[in-house]
Design a protein around this motif. Structure first.
Motif, short mmCIF file in Angstrom:
data_model
loop_
_atom_site.label_atom_id
_atom_site.label_comp_id
_atom_site.label_asym_id
_atom_site.label_seq_id
_atom_site.Cartn_x
_atom_site.Cartn_y
_atom_site.Cartn_z
N MET A 165 1.20 5.00 4.91
CA MET A 165 2.94 3.87 3.95
C MET A 165 2.65 2.75 4.97
O MET A 165 2.68 1.15 4.03
N LYS A 166 2.41 1.80 5.97
CA LYS A 166 2.28 1.24 6.73
C LYS A 166 1.47 0.36 5.96
O LYS A 166 1.81 -0.80 6.14
N GLN A 167 0.15 0.65 5.76
CA GLN A 167 -1.07 -0.04 5.49
C GLN A 167 -0.71 -0.19 4.08
O GLN A 167 -1.00 -1.00 3.74
N ALA A 168 -0.55 0.68 2.89
CA ALA A 168 0.11 0.18 1.79
C ALA A 168 0.76 -0.78 1.67
O ALA A 168 0.86 -1.48 0.41
N GLN A 169 1.81 -1.06 2.31
CA GLN A 169 2.42 -1.94 2.48
C GLN A 169 2.19 -3.05 2.63
O GLN A 169 2.56 -4.14 1.79
N LYS A 170 1.19 -3.13 3.18
CA LYS A 170 0.85 -4.58 4.33
C LYS A 170 -0.32 -5.00 3.84
O LYS A 170 -0.33 -5.72 2.89
N MET A 171 -0.71 -3.72 2.55
CA MET A 171 -1.87 -4.40 1.06
C MET A 171 -0.75 -4.74 0.31
O MET A 171 -1.57 -6.00 -0.28
N GLN A 172 0.27 -4.19 -0.23
CA GLN A 172 1.35 -5.50 -0.97
C GLN A 172 2.14 -6.54 -0.65
O GLN A 172 1.79 -7.12 -1.27
N GLU A 173 1.59 -6.52 0.44
CA GLU A 173 1.98 -7.84 1.04
C GLU A 173 1.13 -8.64 0.82
O GLU A 173 1.18 -10.06 -0.06
N ASN A 174 -0.18 -8.08 1.10
CA ASN A 174 -0.72 -9.42 1.57
C ASN A 174 -1.83 -9.50 -0.07
O ASN A 174 -1.69 -10.93 -0.39
N MET A 175 -1.22 -8.90 -0.79
CA MET A 175 -1.76 -8.55 -2.77
C MET A 175 -0.26 -9.88 -3.26
O MET A 175 -0.82 -10.54 -4.18
N MET A 176 0.43 -9.72 -2.71
CA MET A 176 1.77 -10.77 -3.91
C MET A 176 2.07 -12.10 -3.29
O MET A 176 1.45 -13.06 -4.06
N LYS A 177 1.38 -12.33 -2.02
CA LYS A 177 0.95 -13.26 -0.91
C LYS A 177 -0.12 -14.39 -2.04
O LYS A 177 -0.48 -15.55 -2.35
N ALA A 178 -1.22 -13.50 -2.18
CA ALA A 178 -2.12 -13.55 -3.12
C ALA A 178 -2.42 -14.24 -4.11
O ALA A 178 -2.80 -14.67 -4.99
N GLN A 179 -1.48 -13.38 -4.92
CA GLN A 179 -0.89 -13.75 -6.10
C GLN A 179 -0.27 -15.23 -6.31
O GLN A 179 0.24 -15.95 -7.63
N GLU A 180 0.73 -15.03 -5.50
CA GLU A 180 1.31 -16.69 -5.17
C GLU A 180 0.27 -17.58 -4.38
O GLU A 180 1.00 -18.52 -5.62
N GLU A 181 -0.33 -17.52 -4.14
CA GLU A 181 -1.65 -18.23 -4.30
C GLU A 181 -2.35 -18.38 -5.39
O GLU A 181 -3.27 -20.40 -6.24
#
Length: 118
Positions: free
Chosen positions: A21-37
């Motif tokens: 779950m932590k790994q999935a949450q981290k991936m989701q945060e990274n994806m949101m950051k990438a989408q903003e970039e």
């Protein structure tokens, strides 16, 4: 299925669900950051040896078109239109490739998780 071998035994080697779950949450945060970039990213495409330049954002929005005065010929509007289309398409292709690359870096190439512009 053998007796006593239901789903309660964990995943594979007893993978910790909380760690997943932590790994999935981290991936989701990274994806949101990438989408903003990606949304802030700009790419350009040119046609006619630089006579027409198009700039698009990472969200496939045309931001600007620059047309050199030398290419403006009132008797050949078709050529100018073709150059504009070519420059915009080149810029959109570059934006799509950049966004795909950025999302693949986060998802490890797992298809369908970040998509591109198209």
């Amino acid at each position: 299925m053998a007796k006593g071998k239901g789903f309660g035994g964990g995943f594979g080697g007893g993978m910790n669900m909380q760690a997943m779950m932590k790994q999935a949450q981290k991936m989701q945060e990274n994806m949101m950051k990438a989408q903003e970039e990606i949304a802030q990213m700009e790419t350009t495409g040119t046609a006619g040896g630089g006579m027409v330049t198009a700039t698009v954002t990472g969200t496939a929005t045309l931001k600007s078109i620059e047309i050199k005065p030398d290419v403006v010929d009132p008797d050949d509007i078709d050529m100018l239109q073709d150059l504009v289309v070519a420059a915009v398409n080149e810029a959109l292709k570059a934006a799509n490739e950049k966004s795909q690359s950025q999302m693949n870096a986060i998802t490890g190439g797992m298809g369908g998780l970040g998509g591109g512009l198209f």
